[in-house]
Design a protein around this motif. Structure first.
Motif, PDB file in Angstrom:
ATOM      1  N   LEU A 257       0.927  -1.275  -0.117  1.00 29.69           N
ATOM      2  CA  LEU A 257      -0.091   0.026   0.104  1.00 29.69           C
ATOM      3  C   LEU A 257       0.861   1.264   0.062  1.00 29.69           C
ATOM      4  N   TRP A 258       1.765   1.220   0.934  1.00 29.39           N
ATOM      5  CA  TRP A 258       2.825   2.540   1.019  1.00 29.39           C
ATOM      6  C   TRP A 258       3.706   2.600  -0.177  1.00 29.39           C
ATOM      7  N   GLU A 259       4.279   1.557  -0.779  1.00 28.62           N
ATOM      8  CA  GLU A 259       5.299   1.817  -1.671  1.00 28.62           C
ATOM      9  C   GLU A 259       4.852   1.534  -2.974  1.00 28.62           C
ATOM     10  N   LEU A 260       3.740   0.649  -3.153  1.00 27.47           N
ATOM     11  CA  LEU A 260       3.646   0.288  -4.648  1.00 27.47           C
ATOM     12  C   LEU A 260       2.121   0.688  -5.270  1.00 27.47           C
ATOM     13  N   SER A 261       1.257   1.093  -4.505  1.00 33.59           N
ATOM     14  CA  SER A 261      -0.132   1.419  -4.838  1.00 33.59           C
ATOM     15  C   SER A 261      -0.108   2.627  -5.839  1.00 33.59           C
ATOM     16  N   TRP A 262       0.689   3.715  -5.417  1.00 29.13           N
ATOM     17  CA  TRP A 262       0.611   5.266  -6.165  1.00 29.13           C
ATOM     18  C   TRP A 262       2.144   5.290  -6.738  1.00 29.13           C
ATOM     19  N   GLU A 263       2.139   5.458  -7.778  1.00 28.72           N
ATOM     20  CA  GLU A 263       3.359   5.817  -8.350  1.00 28.72           C
ATOM     21  C   GLU A 263       3.820   7.547  -7.829  1.00 28.72           C
ATOM     22  N   ASP A 264       5.119   7.775  -8.039  1.00 31.16           N
ATOM     23  CA  ASP A 264       5.359   9.140  -7.562  1.00 31.16           C
ATOM     24  C   ASP A 264       4.766  10.314  -8.203  1.00 31.16           C
ATOM     25  N   ASP A 265       4.483  10.241  -9.494  1.00 32.51           N
ATOM     26  CA  ASP A 265       3.699  11.276 -10.313  1.00 32.51           C
ATOM     27  C   ASP A 265       2.447  11.050 -10.628  1.00 32.51           C
ATOM     28  N   ALA A 266       1.708  10.314  -9.619  1.00 34.19           N
ATOM     29  CA  ALA A 266       0.181   9.909  -9.733  1.00 34.19           C
ATOM     30  C   ALA A 266      -0.615  11.139  -9.659  1.00 34.19           C
ATOM     31  N   VAL A 267      -0.322  12.066  -8.783  1.00 38.68           N
ATOM     32  CA  VAL A 267      -0.872  13.092  -8.213  1.00 38.68           C
ATOM     33  C   VAL A 267      -0.459  14.392  -9.169  1.00 38.68           C
ATOM     34  N   ARG A 268      -1.590  14.852  -9.859  1.00 39.06           N
ATOM     35  CA  ARG A 268      -1.040  15.986 -10.722  1.00 39.06           C
ATOM     36  C   ARG A 268      -1.487  17.308 -10.321  1.00 39.06           C
ATOM     37  N   ARG A 269      -2.789  17.362  -9.661  1.00 40.22           N
ATOM     38  CA  ARG A 269      -3.408  18.640  -9.001  1.00 40.22           C
ATOM     39  C   ARG A 269      -3.455  19.613 -10.139  1.00 40.22           C
ATOM     40  N   ASP A 270      -3.912  19.386 -11.393  1.00 38.30           N
ATOM     41  CA  ASP A 270      -3.990  20.350 -12.690  1.00 38.30           C
ATOM     42  C   ASP A 270      -5.242  20.698 -12.463  1.00 38.30           C
TER      43      ASP A 270
ATOM     44  N   PRO B 283      -5.495   8.369 -13.108  1.00 33.23           N
ATOM     45  CA  PRO B 283      -5.871   6.824 -12.523  1.00 33.23           C
ATOM     46  C   PRO B 283      -5.009   5.790 -13.168  1.00 33.23           C
ATOM     47  N   ARG B 284      -4.106   6.069 -14.190  1.00 38.14           N
ATOM     48  CA  ARG B 284      -3.438   5.048 -14.586  1.00 38.14           C
ATOM     49  C   ARG B 284      -2.128   4.759 -13.749  1.00 38.14           C
ATOM     50  N   LYS B 285      -1.880   5.622 -13.050  1.00 38.11           N
ATOM     51  CA  LYS B 285      -0.778   5.442 -12.251  1.00 38.11           C
ATOM     52  C   LYS B 285      -1.000   5.196 -10.726  1.00 38.11           C
ATOM     53  N   VAL B 286      -2.186   4.661 -10.612  1.00 37.36           N
ATOM     54  CA  VAL B 286      -2.824   4.180  -9.196  1.00 37.36           C
ATOM     55  C   VAL B 286      -3.246   2.768  -9.258  1.00 37.36           C
ATOM     56  N   HIS B 287      -2.495   1.774  -8.520  1.00 41.72           N
ATOM     57  CA  HIS B 287      -2.811   0.371  -8.952  1.00 41.72           C
ATOM     58  C   HIS B 287      -3.394  -0.460  -7.610  1.00 41.72           C
ATOM     59  N   PRO B 288      -4.164  -1.316  -7.847  1.00 38.73           N
ATOM     60  CA  PRO B 288      -4.665  -2.110  -6.791  1.00 38.73           C
ATOM     61  C   PRO B 288      -3.421  -3.207  -6.398  1.00 38.73           C
ATOM     62  N   ILE B 289      -3.325  -3.446  -5.041  1.00 43.57           N
ATOM     63  CA  ILE B 289      -2.307  -4.165  -4.802  1.00 43.57           C
ATOM     64  C   ILE B 289      -2.460  -5.771  -4.859  1.00 43.57           C
ATOM     65  N   ARG B 290      -3.769  -6.143  -4.814  1.00 50.38           N
ATOM     66  CA  ARG B 290      -4.003  -7.674  -5.384  1.00 50.38           C
ATOM     67  C   ARG B 290      -3.477  -8.567  -4.102  1.00 50.38           C
ATOM     68  N   HIS B 291      -3.458  -8.214  -3.005  1.00 54.11           N
ATOM     69  CA  HIS B 291      -2.750  -9.045  -2.128  1.00 54.11           C
ATOM     70  C   HIS B 291      -3.507 -10.220  -1.581  1.00 54.11           C
ATOM     71  N   ALA B 292      -3.144 -11.227  -1.746  1.00 51.37           N
ATOM     72  CA  ALA B 292      -3.776 -12.693  -1.488  1.00 51.37           C
ATOM     73  C   ALA B 292      -2.795 -13.399  -0.369  1.00 51.37           C
ATOM     74  N   GLY B 293      -2.963 -13.186   0.787  1.00 49.41           N
ATOM     75  CA  GLY B 293      -1.817 -13.700   1.683  1.00 49.41           C
ATOM     76  C   GLY B 293      -2.413 -14.921   2.418  1.00 49.41           C
ATOM     77  N   PRO B 294      -1.622 -15.541   3.373  1.00 51.55           N
ATOM     78  CA  PRO B 294      -2.238 -16.663   4.156  1.00 51.55           C
ATOM     79  C   PRO B 294      -3.171 -15.981   5.420  1.00 51.55           C
ATOM     80  N   HIS B 295      -2.979 -14.881   5.661  1.00 52.85           N
ATOM     81  CA  HIS B 295      -3.669 -14.106   6.807  1.00 52.85           C
ATOM     82  C   HIS B 295      -4.682 -12.711   6.189  1.00 52.85           C
ATOM     83  N   TYR B 296      -4.254 -12.081   4.998  1.00 53.69           N
ATOM     84  CA  TYR B 296      -5.042 -11.211   4.702  1.00 53.69           C
ATOM     85  C   TYR B 296      -5.244 -11.169   3.159  1.00 53.69           C
TER      86      TYR B 296
END
Length: 462
Positions: A171-184, A193-206
């Motif tokens: 969530l912290w490192e990979l979901s949003w690219e550095d230049d995802a926010v434009r404030r234009d 929206p092309r630079k914001v990604h679902p993390i698709r995490h499927a782990g043993p507990h979460y």
């Protein structure tokens, strides 16, 4: 070049923290813990003393192991009542510019998705001065109040923690690219929206399929603190931690903990200097040696042994109300704080502690040495401990709030600065910048930076 000595202030949003009974001292102000001015004044004092940060401990349960009830904890204010530590951070951040804030949050009892948002929010509001003390909990009372029959077994809690960390890292490192926010405003696009990604995490507990709710904060991932000293805790710290706290009543105990941790860090593929290690300590000082020992004797008269035994029982999971004071402490494998019990039993081969001796010892400063003397004498002891144990600094507990920290700032810090062993000024930047001097982000070698998201063509887990 001589290594600098670092200080954190070990605090808690409560009345009685590491010196059980000292809240009764006439000059102690810990009972004002629920007033904002109490924390603002402390934060400004610590920044004046160029501390790395204030480290806020926390528990979600009560100390009810001693005699099987919480009566002693309630009677003597043994970490109860206790308020939420995170709410203090914006207050103190607004009153300071450089001080870091390490907050304790038990991952066992909070889902990683809302927690990640809470920490990103604090990283934004502090302009990158937030850290997270990763704990898995040790009180059965917390587990029961959150719907569990008891806490998970010790090693199982760390298995859950590994999966939890993978979620928040993504969530912290990979979901949003550095230049995802434009404030234009011209185009009407705030976030691409092309630079914001679902993390698709499927782990043993979460299972966490979606995107992080926050735009990237100054550090993205908060500075990572940890205090596990068991073999499983060390392996976890070696993979994740940037700062580690150790506690022990002697150089022998602390040196062993530091040696084992540095070795584990190397086994995990990281450099020893990637982790800063702070030893817990209490400093009692004044203008002269006589002033310091007068305070020491004065403080000692306020130690409450029953409160200390309540604290020790909660830390270890052993009911010390069932043992005579002259009984020798033996190691028992419990699901509470294993390192707390080991530091008074198997970890120090040179001493056998009795229940009464351990209670008296932790009455001032918890499971930590007490450095008492003039500023010169205390500085000598701090330097000796750094050289003998290999720690980078000290997590300083207090006896009397805020007198203890005032004495450190006004007496010990100037002496260490005179010796060239303590910073004169803060450097600019985030908490991670100030600690490691390598920018606001986790280094590329950290496990969080090695994670990758599942390919977009794979279905998001249900």
């Amino acid at each position: 070049m001589t290594r600098p000595i670092r200080f954190n202030a070990f605090q808690m949003n409560t009345v009685g923290h590491q010196s059980p009974g000292l809240w009764t001292h006439p000059r102690d102000r810990a009972s004002h813990y629920n007033e904002p001015e109490h924390w603002v004044e402390l934060a400004q004092l610590l920044e004046q003393g160029r501390f790395d940060g204030i480290f806020l401990a926390d528990v979600l349960g009560v100390y009810d192991v001693y005699n099987g009830t919480a009566d002693a904890a309630l009677r003597h204010a043994v970490q109860v009542p206790v308020n939420d530590p995170l709410a203090l951070v914006p207050l103190m951040a607004r009153a300071t510019q450089h001080l870091g804030f390490g907050v304790t949050c038990a991952l066992t009892y909070e889902h990683p998705y809302p927690f990640a948002r809470r920490m990103s929010t604090l990283d934004h509001l502090t302009r990158g001065r937030i850290g997270w003390n990763i704990v898995t909990g040790y009180l059965d009372s917390a587990a029961r109040n959150l719907g569990l029959p008891r806490q998970l077994a010790h090693d199982e809690r760390y298995d859950v923690a590994d999966d939890y960390l993978d979620v928040v890292y993504k969530l912290w490192e990979l979901s949003w690219e550095d230049d995802a926010v434009r404030r234009d405003k011209r185009s009407g696009t705030f976030t691409d929206p092309r630079k914001v990604h679902p993390i698709r995490h499927a782990g043993p507990h979460y299972q966490v399929p979606g995107i992080h709710l926050c735009e990237p904060s100054p550090q993205r991932t908060p500075v990572l603190y940890q205090a596990g000293a068991s073999s499983r805790g060390r392996a976890f710290a070696a993979r994740h931690a940037e700062c580690v706290f150790v506690s022990g009543p002697s150089m022998t105990v602390v040196a062993r903990a530091v040696r084992d941790l540095r070795a584990a860090v190397q086994v995990a593929g990281r450099a020893p200097e990637d982790v800063l290690i702070y030893a817990q300590a209490l400093v009692i000082t004044g203008e002269t040696e006589a002033d310091a020992w007068r305070k020491h004797a004065e403080y000692r008269r306020h130690v409450d042994v029953e409160a200390a035994l309540s604290l020790l029982s909660g830390w270890t999971g052993v009911d010390f109300g069932r043992y005579p004071r002259d009984a020798t402490i033996e190691y028992l494998d419990t699901d509470a704080g294993r390192s707390a019990l080991a530091s008074f039993s198997q970890a120090d081969p040179d001493r056998k502690w009795t229940v009464g001796e351990a209670a008296e010892f932790i009455g001032l400063g918890g499971r930590a040495p007490v450095f008492t003397g003039s500023p010169v004498q205390v500085a000598d002891e701090l330097e000796a401990w750094v050289e003998a144990t290999g720690v980078d600094g000290f997590n300083l507990a207090y006896a009397v709030a805020h007198e203890t920290m005032h004495d450190v700032v006004h007496h010990v810090v100037p002496e260490l600065q005179r010796r060239g062993r303590y910073r004169q000024q803060y450097t600019a930047g985030t908490l991670r910048d100030k600690l490691f001097g390598q920018g606001p982000r986790l280094p590329d070698t950290h496990t969080a930076r090695q994670l990758r998201l599942a390919p977009a063509e794979e279905p998001i887990p249900a």
